[in-house]
Design an enzyme around this catalytic site. Structure first.
Site, PDB file in Angstrom:
ATOM      1  N   GLU A 144      -3.541  44.962 -20.472  1.00  0.00           N
ATOM      2  CA  GLU A 144      -3.497  45.906 -19.515  1.00  0.00           C
ATOM      3  C   GLU A 144      -3.165  45.303 -18.057  1.00  0.00           C
ATOM      4  O   GLU A 144      -3.827  44.356 -17.716  1.00  0.00           O
ATOM      5  CB  GLU A 144      -4.868  46.571 -19.465  1.00  0.00           C
ATOM      6  N   ARG A 172     -18.928  61.479 -13.336  1.00  0.00           N
ATOM      7  CA  ARG A 172     -18.852  61.861 -14.634  1.00  0.00           C
ATOM      8  C   ARG A 172     -19.887  61.693 -15.615  1.00  0.00           C
ATOM      9  O   ARG A 172     -20.151  61.979 -16.750  1.00  0.00           O
ATOM     10  CB  ARG A 172     -17.666  61.280 -15.141  1.00  0.00           C
ATOM     11  N   THR A 180     -13.101  45.745 -21.568  1.00  0.00           N
ATOM     12  CA  THR A 180     -13.666  45.655 -23.006  1.00  0.00           C
ATOM     13  C   THR A 180     -14.601  44.577 -23.287  1.00  0.00           C
ATOM     14  O   THR A 180     -15.488  44.501 -24.079  1.00  0.00           O
ATOM     15  CB  THR A 180     -12.354  45.555 -24.005  1.00  0.00           C
ATOM     16  N   CYS A 226      -7.494  53.049 -16.166  1.00  0.00           N
ATOM     17  CA  CYS A 226      -7.459  52.897 -17.476  1.00  0.00           C
ATOM     18  C   CYS A 226      -6.545  53.485 -18.421  1.00  0.00           C
ATOM     19  O   CYS A 226      -6.181  53.323 -19.685  1.00  0.00           O
ATOM     20  CB  CYS A 226      -8.886  52.743 -17.951  1.00  0.00           C
ATOM     21  N   SER A 260      -6.559  64.108 -17.548  1.00  0.00           N
ATOM     22  CA  SER A 260      -7.979  64.070 -17.535  1.00  0.00           C
ATOM     23  C   SER A 260      -8.606  65.468 -16.867  1.00  0.00           C
ATOM     24  O   SER A 260      -7.994  65.777 -15.873  1.00  0.00           O
ATOM     25  CB  SER A 260      -8.426  62.832 -16.808  1.00  0.00           C
ATOM     26  N   PRO A 289     -17.116  51.413 -12.466  1.00  0.00           N
ATOM     27  CA  PRO A 289     -16.123  50.409 -11.984  1.00  0.00           C
ATOM     28  C   PRO A 289     -15.661  50.720 -10.471  1.00  0.00           C
ATOM     29  O   PRO A 289     -16.199  51.825  -9.984  1.00  0.00           O
ATOM     30  CB  PRO A 289     -15.173  50.836 -12.795  1.00  0.00           C
ATOM     31  N   GLU A 301     -16.624  53.322 -22.243  1.00  0.00           N
ATOM     32  CA  GLU A 301     -14.999  53.900 -21.643  1.00  0.00           C
ATOM     33  C   GLU A 301     -14.280  52.691 -21.286  1.00  0.00           C
ATOM     34  O   GLU A 301     -14.742  52.093 -20.287  1.00  0.00           O
ATOM     35  CB  GLU A 301     -15.015  55.063 -20.585  1.00  0.00           C
ATOM     36  N   LYS A 332     -25.553  51.585 -11.243  1.00  0.00           N
ATOM     37  CA  LYS A 332     -25.216  50.250 -10.626  1.00  0.00           C
ATOM     38  C   LYS A 332     -23.555  50.509 -10.614  1.00  0.00           C
ATOM     39  O   LYS A 332     -22.496  50.034 -11.314  1.00  0.00           O
ATOM     40  CB  LYS A 332     -25.327  49.196 -11.691  1.00  0.00           C
ATOM     41  N   PRO A 333     -23.201  50.893  -9.160  1.00  0.00           N
ATOM     42  CA  PRO A 333     -21.669  50.888  -8.633  1.00  0.00           C
ATOM     43  C   PRO A 333     -21.077  49.554  -8.806  1.00  0.00           C
ATOM     44  O   PRO A 333     -21.790  48.491  -8.482  1.00  0.00           O
ATOM     45  CB  PRO A 333     -21.606  51.734  -7.460  1.00  0.00           C
ATOM     46  N   SER A 334     -19.814  49.287  -8.659  1.00  0.00           N
ATOM     47  CA  SER A 334     -19.279  48.189  -8.370  1.00  0.00           C
ATOM     48  C   SER A 334     -19.746  47.502  -7.083  1.00  0.00           C
ATOM     49  O   SER A 334     -19.574  48.290  -6.189  1.00  0.00           O
ATOM     50  CB  SER A 334     -17.608  48.209  -8.495  1.00  0.00           C
ATOM     51  N   PHE A 347      -2.822  46.655 -15.004  1.00  0.00           N
ATOM     52  CA  PHE A 347      -3.761  47.092 -13.952  1.00  0.00           C
ATOM     53  C   PHE A 347      -3.029  46.797 -12.595  1.00  0.00           C
ATOM     54  O   PHE A 347      -3.809  46.417 -11.773  1.00  0.00           O
ATOM     55  CB  PHE A 347      -5.050  46.781 -13.861  1.00  0.00           C
TER      56      PHE A 347
END
Length: 562
Positions: free
Chosen positions: A451, A230, A300, A354, A511, A220, A320, A245-247, A453
């Site tokens: 969410e 990660r 999701t 998230c 995290s 994302p 995730e 594939k990044p955003s 955000f």
């Protein structure tokens, strides 16, 4: 998401602040054509200066671009098989600065054909990369980590430019993201197998850890570096190769990280970066029999589609997904600790994570006192462009994000909620939104069920511990939760009763690369980070050793001599 210090240490901060001010004053300056963009990212700094002058870009902005360019980190092409590549059809898409609306560069808009080529070279690279010793893979990952840290200021600047978060926070993300590469380099040498006692005297049972193969990693925009490292770090450590594939919203950081990976000795094809037409790229990754695993961070709804698509070729899947994190403040909580913790987990990255607290549940005995102290703390937050000193909240990523926040606030107010602070767009314009606190939230409101955000903190009252647990668990999500209490017994009871993959007790930032990160219920499958995250990229192969012909001959000869 961090497990490291967020200290900045940027000697050029004053220059960056003035650069950003210039960007704000010239909203049309950084809107280059595809040709001009290619000139800007060329190695020739003379060309850079010529283009900047022709577009009336200020000297400060030119210096910022020149620094990134001279470091070799301002890339605007995708990476396939170690080669920087344009989209085959020449199509491009713009990358915006969300704080100003300026177009930073134009980048390739790739699709299925380019993705299939990236998969093919990743598979070819897998045949050799997986055969390297763990020690050799570890050395190259460690070198990548060293390069990420050596260039953390430039990477932080890229993150702030394309994602909008404050520079100090952006550099914190670089530290956090690089930590996954360092940890993976260390764990590469600890991918131990096993020996199982056999039920038969003439058998030996060995468990081998084998790399799963080519990995498709979809990441994302909210953490442009950390969400990639990660996934890619443990994949490479285990012997896998990756197509990332990044955003399309924030690709520049991914490209810079890939450039440093090449410099570190990660071989061509082991790490590939494609982006553009997301549905086409996703379909290619799902359809290919060469891709053996999909790892995804995002919504999701998209996660469910990827899971269904992966079933066609029975790929391993790590997901995730979205959260709806409760932050529970009990009467016996330390008010100062609770306010600080809730502030950190709610407003980090402008509420665009998230694991952000999406619902702050406050016990009725402390509700008024907490609401006042929390609102006061939120009111002191400085909003602005990420390069401005003292800013702790940047813009939301785009207009759609602002409209979503507005719709949630409007729904809550229409159903009886009270805006205690903020509740509207910021006077800075663009996609800035005021840090907001809303009281008297009910569990049936949109903002309590979904969410948000964004930088909106909804406060819900509760009476008993049992009620708090019931409200907290009344959701399909199960990623992160937070509990603030001075009672050790209560902290254990509540933490164990919460249906979440991560629980912070008297702590809002939970995290770290050394602990498993992931959710339950519809917040995902699998874990990232720690030794458990390494297992997501490995297959267990059982090797059963029976008697060889030589051992049988020895046995026959032995018996004949008896």
């Amino acid at each position: 998401m961090k497990g490291v210090s967020l200290e900045m240490g940027i000697p050029q901060m004053s220059l960056l602040r003035s650069s950003c001010a210039a960007l704000r004053r010239a909203s049309s300056v950084l809107r280059p054509s595809a040709v001009l963009t290619r000139q800007i990212v060329a190695i020739d700094t003379g060309t850079l200066a010529t283009v900047a002058k022709s577009r009336n870009i200020s000297m400060d902005t030119q210096n910022l671009l020149a620094r990134l360019n001279s470091a070799g980190l301002l890339r605007s092409q995708c990476l396939i098989g170690g080669k920087w590549t344009e989209a085959y059809g020449g199509k491009t898409i713009p990358v915006h600065n969300p704080a100003t609306g300026d177009v930073l560069v134009n980048v390739p808009c790739m699709g299925g054909q380019e993705t299939n080529d990236a998969i093919s070279v990743a598979y070819e690279a897998f045949l050799s990369w997986s055969k390297l010793t763990a020690a050799e893979r570890s050395k190259r990952l460690r070198k990548w980590y060293d390069l990420l840290m050596a260039n953390k200021e430039e990477l932080g600047q890229l993150i702030t430019l394309e994602q909008g978060k404050p520079l100090k926070e952006a550099i914190g993300e670089v530290n956090y993201g690089a930590a996954f590469i360092e940890y993976s380099a260390e764990e590469a040498k600890r991918l131990y197998g096993d020996i199982i006692p056999s039920p038969l005297a003439d058998r030996r049972l060995l468990v081998l850890k084998q790399p799963v193969g080519v990995v498709g990693a979809i990441t994302p925009w909210n953490f442009p570096l950390a969400m990639i490292t990660r996934k890619v770090g443990p994949a490479l450590a285990c012997g896998c190769t990756v197509v990332v594939k990044p955003s399309e919203i924030t690709p520049l950081t991914a490209l810079a990280a890939a450039e440093l990976a090449l410099q570190a000795g990660i071989p061509p094809g082991a790490l590939n970066v494609v982006f553009g037409n997301a549905p086409e790229i996703g379909d290619a990754l799902l359809a290919s029999r060469l891709v053996r695993k999909i790892t995804f961070t995002g919504s999701t709804n998209v996660g469910k589609k990827l899971m269904a698509g992966a079933a066609q070729t029975v790929k391993k899947v790590s997901l995730e997904l979205g959260g709806n994190a409760p932050c529970i403040i009990f009467d016996d909580a330390n008010l100062e600790v609770a306010v600080k913790g809730a502030l950190g987990t709610k407003f980090r990255n402008s509420g665009q994570t998230c694991v952000c607290a999406n619902r702050i549940l406050v016990q009725e005995g402390i509700y008024e006192k907490f609401a006042a102290a929390f609102s006061q703390a939120v009111q002191s937050m400085q909003v602005g462009e990420g390069f401005t000193e003292g800013v702790v909240q940047g813009p939301l990523i785009n207009e759609a994000a602002v409209q979503k926040v507005e719709s949630f606030v409007k729904d809550a107010v229409s159903k009886g909620a009270k805006v205690l602070l903020g509740g509207k767009r910021h006077s800075l314009g663009m996609t800035f939104y005021e840090p907001t606190v809303i009281g008297d939230i009910k569990n049936e409101m949109l903002i309590a069920r979904n969410e948000v955000f964004g930088p909106v903190a909804p406060l819900l009252r509760f009476k008993t511990e049992e009620e708090a647990i019931s409200i907290a668990n009344d959701t399909d999500a199960g990623l992160a939760a937070y509990v603030f209490t001075e009672s050790i017994q209560r902290s254990w009871r509540v933490a164990e009763a919460l249906e979440y993959g991560l629980v912070g007790v008297n702590e809002g930032l939970i995290s770290t690369e050394v602990a498993p990160f992931g959710g339950v219920k519809q917040s995902g499958l699998g874990r990232e980070g720690s030794k458990y995250g390494m297992d997501e990229f490995l297959e267990n192969e059982i090797c059963v050793h029976g008697k060889s012909e030589q051992s049988l001959m020895v046995e026959v000869i032995t018996r004949a001599g008896e």
